[in-house]
Design an enzyme around this catalytic site. Structure first.
Site, PDB file in Angstrom:
ATOM      1  N   PRO A   1      13.448 -29.647 -35.781  1.00 29.58           N
ATOM      2  CA  PRO A   1      12.253 -30.259 -36.341  1.00 29.58           C
ATOM      3  C   PRO A   1      11.817 -31.539 -35.638  1.00 29.58           C
ATOM      4  O   PRO A   1      12.641 -32.389 -35.315  1.00 29.58           O
ATOM      5  CB  PRO A   1      12.628 -30.576 -37.788  1.00 29.58           C
ATOM      6  CG  PRO A   1      13.915 -29.925 -38.056  1.00 29.58           C
ATOM      7  CD  PRO A   1      14.506 -29.491 -36.768  1.00 29.58           C
ATOM      8  N   ASN A   2      10.537 -31.622 -35.423  1.00 30.75           N
ATOM      9  CA  ASN A   2       9.851 -32.804 -34.893  1.00 30.75           C
ATOM     10  C   ASN A   2      10.105 -33.081 -33.415  1.00 30.75           C
ATOM     11  O   ASN A   2       9.517 -34.018 -32.871  1.00 30.75           O
ATOM     12  CB  ASN A   2      10.176 -34.054 -35.729  1.00 30.75           C
ATOM     13  CG  ASN A   2       9.702 -33.898 -37.151  1.00 30.75           C
ATOM     14  OD1 ASN A   2       8.543 -33.569 -37.388  1.00 30.75           O
ATOM     15  ND2 ASN A   2      10.598 -34.095 -38.102  1.00 30.75           N
TER      16      ASN A   2
ATOM     17  N   ARG B   1       5.990 -39.601 -31.743  1.00 27.71           N
ATOM     18  CA  ARG B   1       6.796 -40.195 -32.817  1.00 27.71           C
ATOM     19  C   ARG B   1       7.735 -41.278 -32.301  1.00 27.71           C
ATOM     20  O   ARG B   1       8.309 -41.150 -31.232  1.00 27.71           O
ATOM     21  CB  ARG B   1       7.597 -39.098 -33.529  1.00 27.71           C
ATOM     22  CG  ARG B   1       8.674 -38.485 -32.664  1.00 27.71           C
ATOM     23  CD  ARG B   1       9.412 -37.339 -33.319  1.00 27.71           C
ATOM     24  NE  ARG B   1      10.332 -37.808 -34.320  1.00 27.71           N
ATOM     25  CZ  ARG B   1      11.549 -37.332 -34.486  1.00 27.71           C
ATOM     26  NH1 ARG B   1      12.001 -36.352 -33.730  1.00 27.71           N
ATOM     27  NH2 ARG B   1      12.322 -37.814 -35.418  1.00 27.71           N
TER      28      ARG B   1
ATOM     29  N   TYR C   1      12.612 -42.552 -29.267  1.00 29.74           N
ATOM     30  CA  TYR C   1      12.623 -41.302 -28.506  1.00 29.74           C
ATOM     31  C   TYR C   1      11.947 -41.385 -27.142  1.00 29.74           C
ATOM     32  O   TYR C   1      11.944 -40.409 -26.403  1.00 29.74           O
ATOM     33  CB  TYR C   1      11.977 -40.187 -29.340  1.00 29.74           C
ATOM     34  CG  TYR C   1      12.731 -39.949 -30.628  1.00 29.74           C
ATOM     35  CD1 TYR C   1      13.947 -39.283 -30.615  1.00 29.74           C
ATOM     36  CD2 TYR C   1      12.246 -40.412 -31.840  1.00 29.74           C
ATOM     37  CE1 TYR C   1      14.653 -39.079 -31.792  1.00 29.74           C
ATOM     38  CE2 TYR C   1      12.944 -40.211 -33.021  1.00 29.74           C
ATOM     39  CZ  TYR C   1      14.143 -39.549 -32.987  1.00 29.74           C
ATOM     40  OH  TYR C   1      14.855 -39.353 -34.139  1.00 29.74           O
TER      41      TYR C   1
ATOM     42  N   ASN D   1      19.465 -29.139 -30.012  1.00 32.78           N
ATOM     43  CA  ASN D   1      19.188 -30.403 -30.684  1.00 32.78           C
ATOM     44  C   ASN D   1      18.703 -30.007 -32.074  1.00 32.78           C
ATOM     45  O   ASN D   1      17.518 -29.729 -32.253  1.00 32.78           O
ATOM     46  CB  ASN D   1      18.134 -31.226 -29.947  1.00 32.78           C
ATOM     47  CG  ASN D   1      17.886 -32.559 -30.617  1.00 32.78           C
ATOM     48  OD1 ASN D   1      18.224 -32.762 -31.777  1.00 32.78           O
ATOM     49  ND2 ASN D   1      17.279 -33.475 -29.885  1.00 32.78           N
TER      50      ASN D   1
ATOM     51  N   HIS E   1      22.675 -33.021 -39.651  1.00 27.39           N
ATOM     52  CA  HIS E   1      23.433 -33.763 -40.638  1.00 27.39           C
ATOM     53  C   HIS E   1      23.725 -32.986 -41.917  1.00 27.39           C
ATOM     54  O   HIS E   1      24.524 -33.451 -42.732  1.00 27.39           O
ATOM     55  CB  HIS E   1      22.695 -35.061 -40.965  1.00 27.39           C
ATOM     56  CG  HIS E   1      22.211 -35.745 -39.719  1.00 27.39           C
ATOM     57  ND1 HIS E   1      23.074 -36.283 -38.789  1.00 27.39           N
ATOM     58  CD2 HIS E   1      20.960 -35.913 -39.218  1.00 27.39           C
ATOM     59  CE1 HIS E   1      22.367 -36.776 -37.785  1.00 27.39           C
ATOM     60  NE2 HIS E   1      21.086 -36.558 -38.016  1.00 27.39           N
TER      61      HIS E   1
ATOM     62  N   ASP F   1      27.118 -22.210 -39.356  1.00 22.19           N
ATOM     63  CA  ASP F   1      27.658 -20.855 -39.514  1.00 22.19           C
ATOM     64  C   ASP F   1      27.104 -19.898 -38.464  1.00 22.19           C
ATOM     65  O   ASP F   1      27.819 -19.033 -37.959  1.00 22.19           O
ATOM     66  CB  ASP F   1      27.370 -20.320 -40.919  1.00 22.19           C
ATOM     67  CG  ASP F   1      28.237 -20.977 -41.985  1.00 22.19           C
ATOM     68  OD1 ASP F   1      29.211 -21.672 -41.636  1.00 22.19           O
ATOM     69  OD2 ASP F   1      27.926 -20.789 -43.181  1.00 22.19           O
TER      70      ASP F   1
ATOM     71  N   GLU G   1      25.666 -29.806 -28.186  1.00 25.36           N
ATOM     72  CA  GLU G   1      24.703 -30.456 -29.068  1.00 25.36           C
ATOM     73  C   GLU G   1      24.173 -31.710 -28.385  1.00 25.36           C
ATOM     74  O   GLU G   1      24.943 -32.483 -27.828  1.00 25.36           O
ATOM     75  CB  GLU G   1      25.399 -30.828 -30.384  1.00 25.36           C
ATOM     76  CG  GLU G   1      24.479 -31.458 -31.401  1.00 25.36           C
ATOM     77  CD  GLU G   1      25.197 -31.708 -32.710  1.00 25.36           C
ATOM     78  OE1 GLU G   1      25.472 -30.736 -33.439  1.00 25.36           O
ATOM     79  OE2 GLU G   1      25.491 -32.884 -32.997  1.00 25.36           O
TER      80      GLU G   1
ATOM     81  N   ILE H   1      18.736 -37.250 -28.547  1.00 18.56           N
ATOM     82  CA  ILE H   1      18.031 -38.162 -27.660  1.00 18.56           C
ATOM     83  C   ILE H   1      18.474 -39.601 -27.930  1.00 18.56           C
ATOM     84  O   ILE H   1      18.751 -40.362 -27.014  1.00 18.56           O
ATOM     85  CB  ILE H   1      16.509 -37.992 -27.826  1.00 18.56           C
ATOM     86  CG1 ILE H   1      16.103 -36.565 -27.409  1.00 18.56           C
ATOM     87  CG2 ILE H   1      15.739 -39.044 -27.031  1.00 18.56           C
ATOM     88  CD1 ILE H   1      14.712 -36.149 -27.831  1.00 18.56           C
ATOM     89  N   SER H   2      18.555 -39.948 -29.192  1.00 19.56           N
ATOM     90  CA  SER H   2      19.013 -41.289 -29.566  1.00 19.56           C
ATOM     91  C   SER H   2      20.522 -41.264 -29.817  1.00 19.56           C
ATOM     92  O   SER H   2      21.120 -40.196 -29.970  1.00 19.56           O
ATOM     93  CB  SER H   2      18.285 -41.761 -30.830  1.00 19.56           C
ATOM     94  OG  SER H   2      18.693 -40.983 -31.944  1.00 19.56           O
TER      95      SER H   2
ATOM     96  N   ARG I   1      22.394 -45.527 -35.476  1.00 20.27           N
ATOM     97  CA  ARG I   1      21.239 -45.460 -36.370  1.00 20.27           C
ATOM     98  C   ARG I   1      21.709 -45.508 -37.829  1.00 20.27           C
ATOM     99  O   ARG I   1      22.838 -45.882 -38.110  1.00 20.27           O
ATOM    100  CB  ARG I   1      20.442 -44.198 -36.059  1.00 20.27           C
ATOM    101  CG  ARG I   1      19.862 -44.277 -34.638  1.00 20.27           C
ATOM    102  CD  ARG I   1      18.951 -43.166 -34.301  1.00 20.27           C
ATOM    103  NE  ARG I   1      17.771 -43.182 -35.169  1.00 20.27           N
ATOM    104  CZ  ARG I   1      16.951 -42.149 -35.278  1.00 20.27           C
ATOM    105  NH1 ARG I   1      17.173 -41.043 -34.587  1.00 20.27           N
ATOM    106  NH2 ARG I   1      15.909 -42.213 -36.065  1.00 20.27           N
TER     107      ARG I   1
ATOM    108  N   ARG J   1      22.809 -40.565 -40.396  1.00 19.75           N
ATOM    109  CA  ARG J   1      22.732 -39.836 -39.127  1.00 19.75           C
ATOM    110  C   ARG J   1      24.052 -39.827 -38.355  1.00 19.75           C
ATOM    111  O   ARG J   1      24.157 -39.179 -37.325  1.00 19.75           O
ATOM    112  CB  ARG J   1      21.642 -40.445 -38.242  1.00 19.75           C
ATOM    113  CG  ARG J   1      20.260 -40.341 -38.831  1.00 19.75           C
ATOM    114  CD  ARG J   1      19.229 -40.895 -37.870  1.00 19.75           C
ATOM    115  NE  ARG J   1      17.951 -41.116 -38.506  1.00 19.75           N
ATOM    116  CZ  ARG J   1      17.006 -40.192 -38.652  1.00 19.75           C
ATOM    117  NH1 ARG J   1      17.196 -38.972 -38.204  1.00 19.75           N
ATOM    118  NH2 ARG J   1      15.865 -40.492 -39.241  1.00 19.75           N
TER     119      ARG J   1
END
Length: 146
Positions: A9-10, A17, A22, A73, A79, A86, A97, A100-101, A106, A110
């Site tokens: 997502p995003n 954003r 990012y 990602n 989280h 699964d 995995e 980016i941050s 954070r 997270r």
């Protein structure tokens, strides 16, 4: 070698954003970086993105028998998505995995990755370059397996 990159997502909102977290490179720029690296390394590459958990699970399941490695990602799903965890365990495809941050610098929510338990490694905090490091990591993983 064939690698599937899955973005959650995003991630499609890169460049728009939270640029302070990012960066300014947009999603198209990320895809171009990945394609150039794949070409350089003679890797077949497929890139997918979804804002929906179930669709990400479908991407992972469809990868079974079709790809050698996955770069994922999971974004916010990192989280708490037992479903993605699964699915990764079910297909048993070597997965890296990427974040980016630096998720550990954070908010506390997270810091924990549920999905990392199904991965051969995790890269966090190197911006978009983290994806390239993940690709190199998979290349090395397969070289060392031979």
């Amino acid at each position: 070698m064939k690698i599937l990159v899955i973005n959650g997502p995003n991630i499609n909102m890169l460049g728009i954003r939270e640029k302070n977290i990012y960066g300014t490179g947009d999603y198209s720029f990320l895809c171009t970086l990945l394609k150039e690296k794949a070409k350089e390394e003679n890797i077949q590459l497929e890139i997918k993105q979804s804002n929906y958990e179930g669709e990400i699970v479908n991407f992972i399941q469809e990868a079974y028998g079709n790809v050698d490695g996955i770069i994922i990602n999971p974004a916010a799903y990192t989280h708490y998505s037992i479903a993605i965890l699964d699915a990764l365990k079910a297909v048993d495809i070597p997965t890296v995995e990427v974040h980016i941050s630096n998720i550990h610098k954070r908010e506390e929510m997270r810091h924990k990755s549920v999905t990392a338990a199904a991965c051969v490694g995790q890269i966090s905090g190197f911006g978009l370059k983290g994806y390239l490091l993940a690709m190199e990591g998979l290349i090395d993983f397969f070289k060392n397996k031979k």
